[in-house]
Design an enzyme around this catalytic site. Structure first.
Site, PDB file in Angstrom:
ATOM      1  N   MET A 236     -11.421   1.903  -5.562  1.00  0.00           N
ATOM      2  CA  MET A 236     -11.601   0.824  -4.587  1.00  0.00           C
ATOM      3  C   MET A 236     -10.353   0.499  -3.771  1.00  0.00           C
ATOM      4  O   MET A 236     -10.260  -0.574  -3.184  1.00  0.00           O
ATOM      5  CB  MET A 236     -12.094  -0.433  -5.307  1.00  0.00           C
ATOM      6  CG  MET A 236     -13.444  -0.241  -5.954  1.00  0.00           C
ATOM      7  SD  MET A 236     -14.695   0.381  -4.807  1.00  0.00           S
ATOM      8  CE  MET A 236     -16.164   0.275  -5.820  1.00  0.00           C
TER       9      MET A 236
ATOM     10  N   ARG B  43       0.823  -1.216   0.000  1.00  0.00           N
ATOM     11  CA  ARG B  43       0.000   0.000   0.000  1.00  0.00           C
ATOM     12  C   ARG B  43       0.857   1.266   0.000  1.00  0.00           C
ATOM     13  O   ARG B  43       0.518   2.263  -0.631  1.00  0.00           O
ATOM     14  CB  ARG B  43      -0.912  -0.020   1.235  1.00  0.00           C
ATOM     15  CG  ARG B  43      -1.815   1.181   1.324  1.00  0.00           C
ATOM     16  CD  ARG B  43      -2.683   1.161   2.549  1.00  0.00           C
ATOM     17  NE  ARG B  43      -3.619   0.054   2.518  1.00  0.00           N
ATOM     18  CZ  ARG B  43      -4.509  -0.199   3.473  1.00  0.00           C
ATOM     19  NH1 ARG B  43      -4.559   0.555   4.541  1.00  0.00           N
ATOM     20  NH2 ARG B  43      -5.330  -1.213   3.371  1.00  0.00           N
TER      21      ARG B  43
ATOM     22  N   ILE C  39      -7.739   1.589  -0.643  1.00  0.00           N
ATOM     23  CA  ILE C  39      -7.523   2.484   0.500  1.00  0.00           C
ATOM     24  C   ILE C  39      -6.057   2.924   0.457  1.00  0.00           C
ATOM     25  O   ILE C  39      -5.140   2.094   0.458  1.00  0.00           O
ATOM     26  CB  ILE C  39      -7.850   1.774   1.833  1.00  0.00           C
ATOM     27  CG1 ILE C  39      -9.323   1.344   1.850  1.00  0.00           C
ATOM     28  CG2 ILE C  39      -7.561   2.702   3.024  1.00  0.00           C
ATOM     29  CD1 ILE C  39      -9.744   0.568   3.085  1.00  0.00           C
ATOM     30  N   LEU C  40      -5.858   4.243   0.393  1.00  0.00           N
ATOM     31  CA  LEU C  40      -4.494   4.783   0.305  1.00  0.00           C
ATOM     32  C   LEU C  40      -3.946   5.026   1.708  1.00  0.00           C
ATOM     33  O   LEU C  40      -4.719   5.186   2.658  1.00  0.00           O
ATOM     34  CB  LEU C  40      -4.522   6.100  -0.476  1.00  0.00           C
ATOM     35  CG  LEU C  40      -4.978   5.945  -1.936  1.00  0.00           C
ATOM     36  CD1 LEU C  40      -5.291   7.294  -2.547  1.00  0.00           C
ATOM     37  CD2 LEU C  40      -3.907   5.214  -2.754  1.00  0.00           C
TER      38      LEU C  40
ATOM     39  N   ALA D 248     -29.099   9.576  -5.773  1.00  0.00           N
ATOM     40  CA  ALA D 248     -28.217  10.286  -4.842  1.00  0.00           C
ATOM     41  C   ALA D 248     -26.812  10.532  -5.411  1.00  0.00           C
ATOM     42  O   ALA D 248     -26.433  11.677  -5.650  1.00  0.00           O
ATOM     43  CB  ALA D 248     -28.137   9.520  -3.517  1.00  0.00           C
ATOM     44  N   GLU D 249     -26.067   9.467  -5.668  1.00  0.00           N
ATOM     45  CA  GLU D 249     -24.642   9.661  -6.002  1.00  0.00           C
ATOM     46  C   GLU D 249     -24.415  10.581  -7.199  1.00  0.00           C
ATOM     47  O   GLU D 249     -23.581  11.493  -7.143  1.00  0.00           O
ATOM     48  CB  GLU D 249     -23.972   8.315  -6.293  1.00  0.00           C
ATOM     49  CG  GLU D 249     -23.935   7.392  -5.111  1.00  0.00           C
ATOM     50  CD  GLU D 249     -23.154   6.121  -5.407  1.00  0.00           C
ATOM     51  OE1 GLU D 249     -22.013   6.213  -5.860  1.00  0.00           O
ATOM     52  OE2 GLU D 249     -23.700   5.026  -5.186  1.00  0.00           O
TER      53      GLU D 249
ATOM     54  N   GLU E  66      -7.446  10.377   7.102  1.00  0.00           N
ATOM     55  CA  GLU E  66      -6.670   9.141   7.274  1.00  0.00           C
ATOM     56  C   GLU E  66      -7.540   8.012   7.833  1.00  0.00           C
ATOM     57  O   GLU E  66      -7.132   6.853   7.827  1.00  0.00           O
ATOM     58  CB  GLU E  66      -5.404   9.374   8.122  1.00  0.00           C
ATOM     59  CG  GLU E  66      -5.610  10.026   9.459  1.00  0.00           C
ATOM     60  CD  GLU E  66      -5.726  11.553   9.378  1.00  0.00           C
ATOM     61  OE1 GLU E  66      -5.934  12.104   8.279  1.00  0.00           O
ATOM     62  OE2 GLU E  66      -5.640  12.187  10.440  1.00  0.00           O
TER      63      GLU E  66
ATOM     64  N   ASP F  54     -13.411   6.367   5.313  1.00  0.00           N
ATOM     65  CA  ASP F  54     -14.797   6.883   5.306  1.00  0.00           C
ATOM     66  C   ASP F  54     -15.082   7.785   6.512  1.00  0.00           C
ATOM     67  O   ASP F  54     -16.248   7.971   6.887  1.00  0.00           O
ATOM     68  CB  ASP F  54     -15.826   5.739   5.256  1.00  0.00           C
ATOM     69  CG  ASP F  54     -15.758   4.954   3.955  1.00  0.00           C
ATOM     70  OD1 ASP F  54     -15.418   5.536   2.922  1.00  0.00           O
ATOM     71  OD2 ASP F  54     -16.058   3.747   3.980  1.00  0.00           O
TER      72      ASP F  54
ATOM     73  N   HIS G 194     -19.536   7.754  -1.176  1.00  0.00           N
ATOM     74  CA  HIS G 194     -19.766   6.456  -0.535  1.00  0.00           C
ATOM     75  C   HIS G 194     -21.257   6.133  -0.627  1.00  0.00           C
ATOM     76  O   HIS G 194     -22.103   6.986  -0.332  1.00  0.00           O
ATOM     77  CB  HIS G 194     -19.317   6.500   0.933  1.00  0.00           C
ATOM     78  CG  HIS G 194     -19.464   5.166   1.602  1.00  0.00           C
ATOM     79  ND1 HIS G 194     -18.604   4.124   1.366  1.00  0.00           N
ATOM     80  CD2 HIS G 194     -20.409   4.699   2.454  1.00  0.00           C
ATOM     81  CE1 HIS G 194     -19.001   3.069   2.053  1.00  0.00           C
ATOM     82  NE2 HIS G 194     -20.095   3.389   2.722  1.00  0.00           N
TER      83      HIS G 194
HETATM   84  C1  GAR Z   1     -20.371   3.609  -6.467  1.00  0.00           C
HETATM   85  O1  GAR Z   1     -21.578   3.147  -5.934  1.00  0.00           O
HETATM   86  C2  GAR Z   1     -19.525   4.239  -5.387  1.00  0.00           C
HETATM   87  O2  GAR Z   1     -20.256   4.970  -4.448  1.00  0.00           O
HETATM   88  C3  GAR Z   1     -18.910   3.023  -4.747  1.00  0.00           C
HETATM   89  O3  GAR Z   1     -18.626   2.156  -5.823  1.00  0.00           O
HETATM   90  C4  GAR Z   1     -19.504   2.423  -6.915  1.00  0.00           C
HETATM   91  C5  GAR Z   1     -18.672   2.751  -8.125  1.00  0.00           C
HETATM   92  O4  GAR Z   1     -19.446   2.902  -9.271  1.00  0.00           O
HETATM   93  N1  GAR Z   1     -17.765   3.370  -3.969  1.00  0.00           N
HETATM   94  C6  GAR Z   1     -17.423   2.757  -2.849  1.00  0.00           C
HETATM   95  O5  GAR Z   1     -18.037   1.805  -2.401  1.00  0.00           O
HETATM   96  C7  GAR Z   1     -16.203   3.325  -2.152  1.00  0.00           C
HETATM   97  N2  GAR Z   1     -16.188   2.916  -0.776  1.00  0.00           N
HETATM   98  P1  GAR Z   1     -18.945   3.697 -10.560  1.00  0.00           P
HETATM   99  O6  GAR Z   1     -17.569   3.139 -10.935  1.00  0.00           O
HETATM  100  O7  GAR Z   1     -19.969   3.348 -11.609  1.00  0.00           O
HETATM  101  O8  GAR Z   1     -18.899   5.159 -10.251  1.00  0.00           O
END
Ligand code: GAR
Length: 208
Positions: free
Chosen positions: A91, A66, A93-94, A180-181, A148, A151, A110
């Site tokens: 995906m 990492r 964790i840095l 939402a996202e 650090e 989430d 998230h």
């Molecule tokens: C999204 O739902 C994002 O919120 C989640 O992965 C998906 C990626 O979709 N991220 C996490 O879970 C990070 N902890 P996408 O590649 O289509 O944007």
């Protein structure tokens, strides 16, 4: 104009939401200048290519641990002169050096209402599986600054989304993304680029 660098690992629908918002003029003061993927074949790279955005791969598998991977990402972000770094389905964790170097300048989306269903191991569909297993009736998405603590950084925006009878992790993921996202992430980027987010004592205040 602030340089926005987007880190991705997969399909890149959140990246697409950012690209579409920028093209509609909804991120004044910001421009996506680079997309960096942790995986060579990620579809997100094709989205960047189609939109004419420079992209590069910093492959996780090419680094033994990492720390060395985080160093490579840090160097790439510095080379790209990032003003804002957005983790959009990234995906990995840095290690703490990266969020420290980009404190309150790195945000993550998230797919749950933090502090529920978050932290190490909660990513992608696993988050929605956990929400369904807990029987919650509301879930949602959170955009937060990256600290650090996985989430754990200051929360910028959240939106709630109902869980419906018969939901599967896939149907719930789709609803959380659509409702939402894909709305919150471009909005948070726009707020940042207009200097409308301040952080005091670990709490983000947003001028909407
Ligand atoms: C999204 O739902 C994002 O919120 C989640 O992965 C998906 C990626 O979709 N991220 C996490 O879970 C990070 N902890 P996408 O590649 O289509 O944007």
């Amino acid at each position: 104009m602030k340089n926005i660098v987007v880190l991705v690992s997969g399909g890149g629908t959140n990246l697409q939401a950012l690209i579409d918002a920028e093209q509609r003029g909804e991120i004044p003061g910001g421009k996506i200048t680079c997309v960096i993927s942790s995986k060579p074949g990620a579809f997100a790279l094709e989205r960047a290519e189609k939109a004419g955005i420079p992209h590069r791969v910093v492959e996780r598998k090419a680094y033994s641990d990492r720390e060395s991977y985080s160093q490579a990402i840090l160097e790439a972000l510095n080379e790209e002169k990032a003003d804002l770094v957005i983790l959009a389905g990234f995906m990995i964790i840095l290690d703490e050096r990266v969020p420290k170097a980009y404190q309150n300048r790195m945000m993550n989306v998230h797919p749950a209402l933090i502090p529920s269903f978050c932290g190490p191991g909660f990513y992608g569909l696993k988050v929605h599986e956990a929400a369904l297993a807990a029987g919650v009736k509301l879930t949602g998405a959170t955009v937060h600054f990256v600290s650090e603590v996985c989430d754990g950084g200051p929360i910028i925006l959240q939106a709630a989304v109902p869980v419906k009878n018969g939901d599967t992790p896939e149907t719930l993921q789709k609803r959380v993304m659509e409702e939402a996202e894909w709305k919150l992430l471009p909005k948070a980027a726009a707020l940042f680029c207009q200097d409308r987010i301040t952080v005091e004592n670990g709490i983000a205040r947003v001028e909407e």
